[in-house]
Design a protein around this motif. Structure first.
Motif, PDB file in Angstrom:
ATOM      1  N   SER A   1      27.445 -20.486   4.413  1.00  0.00           N
ATOM      2  CA  SER A   1      26.032 -20.733   4.125  1.00  0.00           C
ATOM      3  C   SER A   1      25.724 -22.222   4.189  1.00  0.00           C
ATOM      4  N   ALA A   2      26.665 -23.046   3.701  1.00  0.00           N
ATOM      5  CA  ALA A   2      26.483 -24.499   3.748  1.00  0.00           C
ATOM      6  C   ALA A   2      26.370 -24.983   5.192  1.00  0.00           C
TER       7      ALA A   2
ATOM      8  N   GLY B   1      18.925 -25.396   8.510  1.00  0.00           N
ATOM      9  CA  GLY B   1      18.033 -25.738   7.404  1.00  0.00           C
ATOM     10  C   GLY B   1      17.831 -24.659   6.377  1.00  0.00           C
ATOM     11  N   TYR B   2      18.538 -23.537   6.492  1.00  0.00           N
ATOM     12  CA  TYR B   2      18.420 -22.487   5.473  1.00  0.00           C
ATOM     13  C   TYR B   2      19.690 -21.651   5.471  1.00  0.00           C
TER      14      TYR B   2
ATOM     15  N   LEU C   1      28.985 -10.938   7.983  1.00  0.00           N
ATOM     16  CA  LEU C   1      28.854 -12.387   7.949  1.00  0.00           C
ATOM     17  C   LEU C   1      28.754 -12.953   9.364  1.00  0.00           C
ATOM     18  N   GLY C   2      29.575 -12.417  10.272  1.00  0.00           N
ATOM     19  CA  GLY C   2      29.521 -12.861  11.658  1.00  0.00           C
ATOM     20  C   GLY C   2      28.175 -12.569  12.295  1.00  0.00           C
ATOM     21  N   ILE C   3      27.624 -11.384  12.011  1.00  0.00           N
ATOM     22  CA  ILE C   3      26.309 -11.020  12.556  1.00  0.00           C
ATOM     23  C   ILE C   3      25.241 -11.969  12.030  1.00  0.00           C
TER      24      ILE C   3
ATOM     25  N   LEU D   1      22.880 -14.592  14.163  1.00  0.00           N
ATOM     26  CA  LEU D   1      21.417 -14.570  14.144  1.00  0.00           C
ATOM     27  C   LEU D   1      20.828 -15.940  13.843  1.00  0.00           C
ATOM     28  N   LEU D   2      21.532 -16.711  13.020  1.00  0.00           N
ATOM     29  CA  LEU D   2      21.019 -18.019  12.634  1.00  0.00           C
ATOM     30  C   LEU D   2      21.374 -19.117  13.630  1.00  0.00           C
TER      31      LEU D   2
END
Length: 229
Positions: free
Chosen positions: A59-60, A67-68, A189-191, A195-196
């Motif tokens: 997430s970091a 940015g999110y 988590l990989g998906i 996406l991000l």
């Protein structure tokens, strides 16, 4: 966030909103869990933990690049099926908190911005635009909170919606296998990371957040009589 290093208001807005959002998300889930008589989150000490227990390295990385990101799951008693709707109410408190924070940020932005004219198709309309550091800061906080809300609704672990999917879903062997693959083997988590990050790495790749954040913020803004265009 990586693309806003030269924009102090945007950078500060993203950082502030993300930190506030993470802690507010957890606090809301812990408090609602307590209201529905699940003491597990409070006993886990989640209210007293620091950022490292609320934010995964993945997430970091997402926050630094796009940015999110998302908050780590709050421990709850979601083993007993008869308690699943109580837990679902507590889990939903997290995304709703992001939404309320986005609305609050827009309310702060409203008096700080100034009227401006933009062309929408064949007509010109008046909208509120940022004209100061404070206005830009508030608007970027709204964008970040709204983005965190959207991410929390992507239906794969480790998001809140991913947790709800298997919390409220059936207990068949197929669903148990899907949960193992997505959660335990980190395929979810990989998906989520794909996406991000793929829209950043490949020009033209559709961004889920990018497509939804505009309509979301315009809808929230309309609730307080704010026109974002």
């Amino acid at each position: 966030m990586l693309f806003h290093l030269a924009e102090p208001a945007a950078l500060l807005g993203i950082l502030l909103a993300f930190l506030i959002g993470i802690f507010a998300h957890d606090a809301a889930q812990v408090l609602v869990a307590r209201l529905v008589r699940d003491p597990t989150p409070m006993r886990s000490g989640r209210m007293m933990t620091g950022l490292k227990d609320r934010l995964s390295p993945f997430s970091a990385v997402a926050v630094f690049v796009v940015g999110y990101g998302w908050a780590e799951s709050v421990p709850m008693n979601d083993v007993w099926r008869r308690r699943r709707f109580h837990v679902a109410a507590a889990v939903l408190a997290g995304p709703l908190t992001y939404l309320l924070l986005a609305l609050a940020s827009l309310a702060v932005f409203q008096p700080l911005g100034e009227p401006g004219l933009v062309r929408l198709g064949d007509r010109v309309t008046e909208v509120t635009v940022p004209n100061s550091f404070g206005a830009e800061l508030a608007l970027w906080m709204a964008v970040t909170f709204g983005s965190m809300f959207i991410i929390s609704l992507v239906p794969v672990p480790p998001t809140d919606a991913g947790r709800l999917l298997f919390l409220l879903g059936p207990t068949t062997a197929g669903w148990r296998n899907a949960r193992y693959q997505l959660a335990e083997r980190n395929i979810g988590l990989g998906i989520l990371l794909a996406l991000l990050l793929l829209p950043v790495l490949f020009v033209g790749f559709p961004s889920v957040v990018g497509q939804l954040i505009g309509p979301l913020l315009r809808g929230l803004a309309s609730l307080i009589g704010l026109n974002l265009g």
